[in-house]
Design a protein around this motif. Sequence first.
Motif, PDB file in Angstrom:
ATOM      1  N   ILE A  92       0.814  -1.217   0.000  1.00 50.87           N
ATOM      2  CA  ILE A  92       0.000   0.000   0.000  1.00 50.87           C
ATOM      3  C   ILE A  92       0.849   1.270   0.000  1.00 50.87           C
ATOM      4  CG2 ILE A  92      -0.243   0.199   2.499  1.00 50.87           C
ATOM      5  CD1 ILE A  92      -3.136   1.014   2.062  1.00 50.87           C
ATOM      6  N   ILE A  93       2.092   1.185   0.503  1.00 47.97           N
ATOM      7  CA  ILE A  93       2.967   2.359   0.484  1.00 47.97           C
ATOM      8  C   ILE A  93       4.075   2.217  -0.561  1.00 47.97           C
ATOM      9  CG2 ILE A  93       2.482   2.904   2.894  1.00 47.97           C
ATOM     10  CD1 ILE A  93       5.266   1.836   3.587  1.00 47.97           C
ATOM     11  N   CYS A  94       4.012   1.154  -1.354  1.00 45.62           N
ATOM     12  CA  CYS A  94       4.896   0.984  -2.511  1.00 45.62           C
ATOM     13  C   CYS A  94       6.378   0.921  -2.158  1.00 45.62           C
ATOM     14  CB  CYS A  94       4.681   2.129  -3.516  1.00 45.62           C
ATOM     15  SG  CYS A  94       2.952   2.588  -3.761  1.00 45.62           S
ATOM     16  N   ARG A  95       6.706   0.353  -1.024  1.00 48.85           N
ATOM     17  CA  ARG A  95       8.110   0.280  -0.619  1.00 48.85           C
ATOM     18  C   ARG A  95       8.263  -0.689   0.552  1.00 48.85           C
ATOM     19  NH1 ARG A  95       9.943   5.407   3.040  1.00 48.85           N
ATOM     20  NH2 ARG A  95      11.318   3.787   3.807  1.00 48.85           N
ATOM     21  N   LEU A 107       5.226  12.113   6.245  1.00 44.02           N
ATOM     22  CA  LEU A 107       4.503  11.755   5.027  1.00 44.02           C
ATOM     23  C   LEU A 107       5.344  10.845   4.136  1.00 44.02           C
ATOM     24  CD1 LEU A 107       2.796  15.104   3.886  1.00 44.02           C
ATOM     25  CD2 LEU A 107       1.776  13.199   5.150  1.00 44.02           C
ATOM     26  N   ILE A 108       4.653   9.961   3.425  1.00 44.18           N
ATOM     27  CA  ILE A 108       5.282   9.102   2.410  1.00 44.18           C
ATOM     28  C   ILE A 108       4.616   9.407   1.075  1.00 44.18           C
ATOM     29  CG2 ILE A 108       5.628   6.727   1.646  1.00 44.18           C
ATOM     30  CD1 ILE A 108       5.583   5.860   4.543  1.00 44.18           C
ATOM     31  N   ASN A 109       5.420   9.699   0.067  1.00 46.17           N
ATOM     32  CA  ASN A 109       4.908  10.047  -1.251  1.00 46.17           C
ATOM     33  C   ASN A 109       4.402   8.793  -1.964  1.00 46.17           C
ATOM     34  OD1 ASN A 109       4.358  11.048  -3.755  1.00 46.17           O
ATOM     35  ND2 ASN A 109       6.406  11.844  -4.151  1.00 46.17           N
ATOM     36  N   PHE A 128      -0.708  10.896  -0.411  1.00 55.11           N
ATOM     37  CA  PHE A 128       0.413  10.772   0.522  1.00 55.11           C
ATOM     38  C   PHE A 128      -0.037   9.943   1.721  1.00 55.11           C
ATOM     39  CE2 PHE A 128       1.291  14.379  -2.047  1.00 55.11           C
ATOM     40  CZ  PHE A 128       2.673  14.442  -2.173  1.00 55.11           C
ATOM     41  N   GLY A 129       0.837   9.037   2.140  1.00 51.65           N
ATOM     42  CA  GLY A 129       0.548   8.206   3.294  1.00 51.65           C
ATOM     43  C   GLY A 129       1.158   8.787   4.561  1.00 51.65           C
ATOM     44  N   ARG A 178      -1.304   0.498  11.029  1.00 45.18           N
ATOM     45  CA  ARG A 178      -2.184   1.639  10.780  1.00 45.18           C
ATOM     46  C   ARG A 178      -1.593   2.543   9.707  1.00 45.18           C
ATOM     47  NH1 ARG A 178      -1.906   1.482  17.159  1.00 45.18           N
ATOM     48  NH2 ARG A 178      -3.943   0.615  17.673  1.00 45.18           N
ATOM     49  N   ALA A 179      -2.478   3.130   8.924  1.00 42.42           N
ATOM     50  CA  ALA A 179      -2.044   4.047   7.873  1.00 42.42           C
ATOM     51  C   ALA A 179      -3.161   5.033   7.574  1.00 42.42           C
ATOM     52  CB  ALA A 179      -1.660   3.289   6.609  1.00 42.42           C
TER      53      ALA A 179
END
Length: 516
Positions: free
Chosen positions: A275-278, A329-331, A342-343, A388-389
């Motif tokens: 979900i956060i691509c990393r 934040l995570i892009n 942004f996550g 959690r996100a």
Amino acid sequence: MNRSNCLWCCGIMGVCLTILGTILLPLLGPGVSKILAKELELTEGTSGWESFIFTPIPVYFQIWVWNLTNPEHFLNGEKPHLEQRGPYTYRLIMFKENLVENDNYTVSYTSPTGYVYVDDMSVGPSSEVFTTVNVVAFTAAALARSFGNSTDDRVHQALHLLSDAKILMTVSVDGFMWGYEDPYLKYINDLTNVSLPTKFGVFIGSNMTSDSVWTVNTGGDDIAKLNIIDNVNGKSSLDYWRTDYANMINGSDGTFMHPELDAEKDNRVYIYVGIICRAAHLDYESKYKRDGILFYRYNVTEYLLAHPSINPDNADFCDIAGNCPPSGLINLTVCNYGAPLFGSLPHFLYGDKELTVNVSGMNPNEEEHRVYLDKDPLTGATMIIQVRAQLNFKVEKYDHLKETQYLKETYLPVVWLNESCDLDDEFVKYYKTSVLLPLNFALALFITILVIGCGLLFGTLITVYKDYRERKNPKKHKPTNMKEVHEKPQLERFTSQTPLENDFTDIVNDKPQTTL
């Protein structure tokens, strides 16, 4: 059996039990390691295989939405006021299918997930509505701007007007997550007279489906690689980010890892989060016991989400132009079709102060909003989860959209999610009887053998030593009581006297005594 034979038997038995206990006790650790490695290997027929296919602990997926309570004032440039609503709770049905055991100690599979709504764990029905930004409208505006020519802006402007779309919308929780009819998509479908999807949802199409094929290590050749991801969809790395480091798919999916964790050696665990691509890491925090089971807690730290000026590794996760979001934040734009998404952690926990200043309603609380995994160090399995996100949309002014002319650049929270699982009584009972009880029984048995052996051996040695001392230094007989002390001298006196002396003594004793 005489005393000598008894001592010999006790001594021999003590020596044998001591040797046996001394041999068995050190072998318990390696023996347990071998059993764990065999039983946890991801091969059909093992205990690990069963838990791998079907998650043995209930897992829940909860949603909290952010309701915009001052939409008109927000459009006029005021700070958005947000109200948290939730949780809306689903029970996850998690399993693996299409399993293929490969020749290189890996196994491939797909992992569909089913969502079943749980009314008694929710604040209300999922049909409840809330007001938020039009995700599709802002995504289209961001894409038009990124193309860098005015034609795209005008096309988007025309689409926005002709479809009668608005930049804010009121939608049900169920619709936002699983699909609602979007004005843009409906207009394009009607205009082209081609059967195109008209619905959009954050998780649309993901209920009981899986579009990814995962390949992980079975641990057959090296138990330390158990459940470590080999590739996803045939790719061992991503192509979203600017560097090989950022594109690494490393770690596991977080469910379990190799057994016999060491708090010092395994002080950081890596997991890949789609979900956060990393990939991300969680650091060891502490250990504790619950229901008689030992746990190691790993949590996401503030450092992971820090700005590159604090955490240089995060520079690799900035956009192509080198623009980096604030701390916290995570892009996610690069892996979500250009959407300004942004996550973060819920309520901007660990985020830069500007994030909470620009919106109202944020109340970050570490205990309620952080991410952690509690692992059983013996098996390496994750038994308690709080993942959690929060999803946030970057809203700002777009020249070709009149409605946005007064908007200030803001990272607007839309929804936050929590995937969690906890121990239940049934699993605790199963784990204790199947794992802990045999291990503790073996440990107690080996220790008992050693203690009994040592006791018999030392007891025999002490007895033999005392006997030896008594034979070497015999002692005279001592009276055992006062009667013996008084009677024995008197008996000796009478037996040593002659008959005449005895008669004389009797006469003296019978004669009354006089005093001169």
